[in-house]
Design an enzyme around this catalytic site. Structure first.
Site, short mmCIF file in Angstrom:
data_model
loop_
_atom_site.label_atom_id
_atom_site.label_comp_id
_atom_site.label_asym_id
_atom_site.label_seq_id
_atom_site.Cartn_x
_atom_site.Cartn_y
_atom_site.Cartn_z
CG HIS A 158 -5.39 -2.51 -0.32
ND1 HIS A 158 -4.94 -1.76 -1.38
CD2 HIS A 158 -4.83 -1.95 0.78
CE1 HIS A 158 -4.15 -0.80 -0.95
NE2 HIS A 158 -4.06 -0.90 0.37
CG ASP A 201 -6.27 -1.42 -4.43
OD1 ASP A 201 -6.86 -0.93 -3.45
OD2 ASP A 201 -5.07 -1.71 -4.42
CB SER A 255 -0.97 -0.04 1.19
OG SER A 255 -1.98 0.93 1.04
#
Length: 415
Positions: free
Chosen positions: A360, A293, A197
């Site tokens: 994610h 995502d 991330s």
């Protein structure tokens, strides 16, 4: 209560927080909320005997390497052994960003802005696991998780004295690297810089610099998991994520720490987007990203600020409740992602794993990294794809067919 369900071969429901508005009342952005939910899930890993690794504080205060609140930054290190004794994996933690004084002040009261609130021990799972059956290629490496407490993907270098905020991500990065080199990383014969991330974005931003830390004889590559944040319009036609990134870059004085190969022809905010960096990088890079995502759906494409009528409310939390028109919009997002990586994927040195899942961060979670029912593309799990690429066993350019064809996904649903 907010429940996070893992849907696919594994179904789990875990109470993780409170309603979105309550988070906003406590001065945390929606972006941080999603990060907290998804990273929180790893605490409930199905691994019954996870490796726990202690926190090491970095004594870098003299150089200004401090978290938002002025406390010392830190990392977790588990030593390698055997054939991996001189191999190093550096995992950069994710956790959103803060783009204004209010959200940065809030972060000072959490582990995202202060080591006072960091866990003293963390589970090492997925790419950080020490078990060959869970992490076949990197289990015996020196594995490091660098904690994230600056709010600008380890890239800021400024301060706000009135709010008592230190924006020192760049100094944290340098102090951590110096500390790890002193602890043996200078002798590495293999190294991998990775991140998830906001940490995946940082891995891209720092990749070529990381390569230059080592002699030419050292094998160095980079891995970005869920770090391919697209410069895209939201459902109202606005630029939610560009506005966010502009705030981060301006507030935290990020400009001078961005790759010069980008800033010599684009504005600093554009150079915070991976799509303007990946094709110019010299160091081999592997991108792992879900085509749908969930962070980007909830916080960039269809945030509540861009959807005042609530038309996207159900879809943004549960893809199973999306209308045909909404699914077409999300298919357009996938197509944009594939266009972004087209030139990047032409280079033989780069690798790609774009699966058509609503997910994610897939490298630190055991169930999505390497397990009996992990997501696969052409029968290859993420761990095998990354290992094949890193060790040059095969060229890896894996792009999934569009949703809903992939039945191996561990899709995330929020309620």
């Amino acid at each position: 209560m907010v429940k996070l369900l893992l849907v696919g071969f594994v179904v789990a429901g875990i109470i993780l927080g409170t309603q979105a508005n309550e988070y906003l009342d406590f001065n945390v952005t929606e972006i941080d909320r999603i990060e907290e939910l998804e990273f929180g899930f790893s605490k409930y890993s199905s691994n019954l005997n996870p490796l726990m690794v202690g926190l090491t504080l970095i004594r870098g205060a003299d150089s200004g390497a401090v978290c938002l609140d002025g406390t010392l930054p830190g990392y977790h290190l588990h030593r390698g052994h055997g054939s991996g004794a001189n191999s190093w994996l550096i995992q950069l933690e994710g956790g959103g960003w803060c783009n204004n004084i209010r959200t940065c002040v809030y972060r000072k009261t959490t582990r995202r802005g202060s080591s006072n609130y960091m866990e003293k021990q963390l589970q090492f799972t997925g790419i950080l696991s020490d078990k060959a059956q869970e992490n076949p290629d990197f289990f015996n490496w020196n594995r490091v998780k660098l904690r994230y407490c600056d709010g600008a993907s380890f890239s800021g270098d400024g301060q706000n004295q009135a709010a008592q905020l230190q924006f020192r991500g760049e100094r944290i990065w340098r102090a951590a690297i110096d500390d790890l080199k002193a602890n043996g990383m200078r002798y590495a014969n293999q190294a991998l810089l990775s991140g998830c991330s906001a940490g995946g974005l940082a891995a891209i931003l720092r990749c070529d610099e990381f390569r230059n830390l080592f002699p030419g004889s050292t094998k160095v590559k980079c891995l970005s998991d869920a770090g391919l944040f697209l410069d895209t319009a939201d459902v109202s036609g606005g630029r939610t994520i560009r506005n966010l990134y502009n705030g981060v870059v301006e507030l935290q004085s990020v400009k001078n720490n961005l790759p010069r190969i980008c800033t010599n022809h684009l504005d600093p905010t554009s150079c915070f987007f991976p799509q303007n960096l990946i094709s110019q990088m010299k160091t081999p890079l592997f991108i792992v990203n879900a085509a749908y995502d969930t962070w980007q759906i909830q916080s960039s494409i269809a945030p509540t600020s861009a959807d005042p009528s609530g038309f996207w409310h159900d879809c943004r939390l549960n893809h199973g409740k999306c209308t045909p028109a909404q699914l077409r919009f999300l298919q357009g997002f996938r197509e944009q992602m594939l266009r972004v990586v087209k030139g990047f994927s032409m280079s033989r040195q780069n690798g790609l794993f774009i699966n058509s899942c609503f997910a994610h961060c897939q490298t630190e979670r055991q169930d999505t990294w390497f397990a009996d029912d992990s997501p696969v593309i052409r029968k290859k799990a993420v761990a095998i794809a990354v290992g094949d690429w890193y060790f040059d066993r095969a060229e890896v350019k894996l792009v999934d067919c569009p949703y809903p064809c992939d039945k191996s996904c561990h899709n995330l649903v929020f309620r």
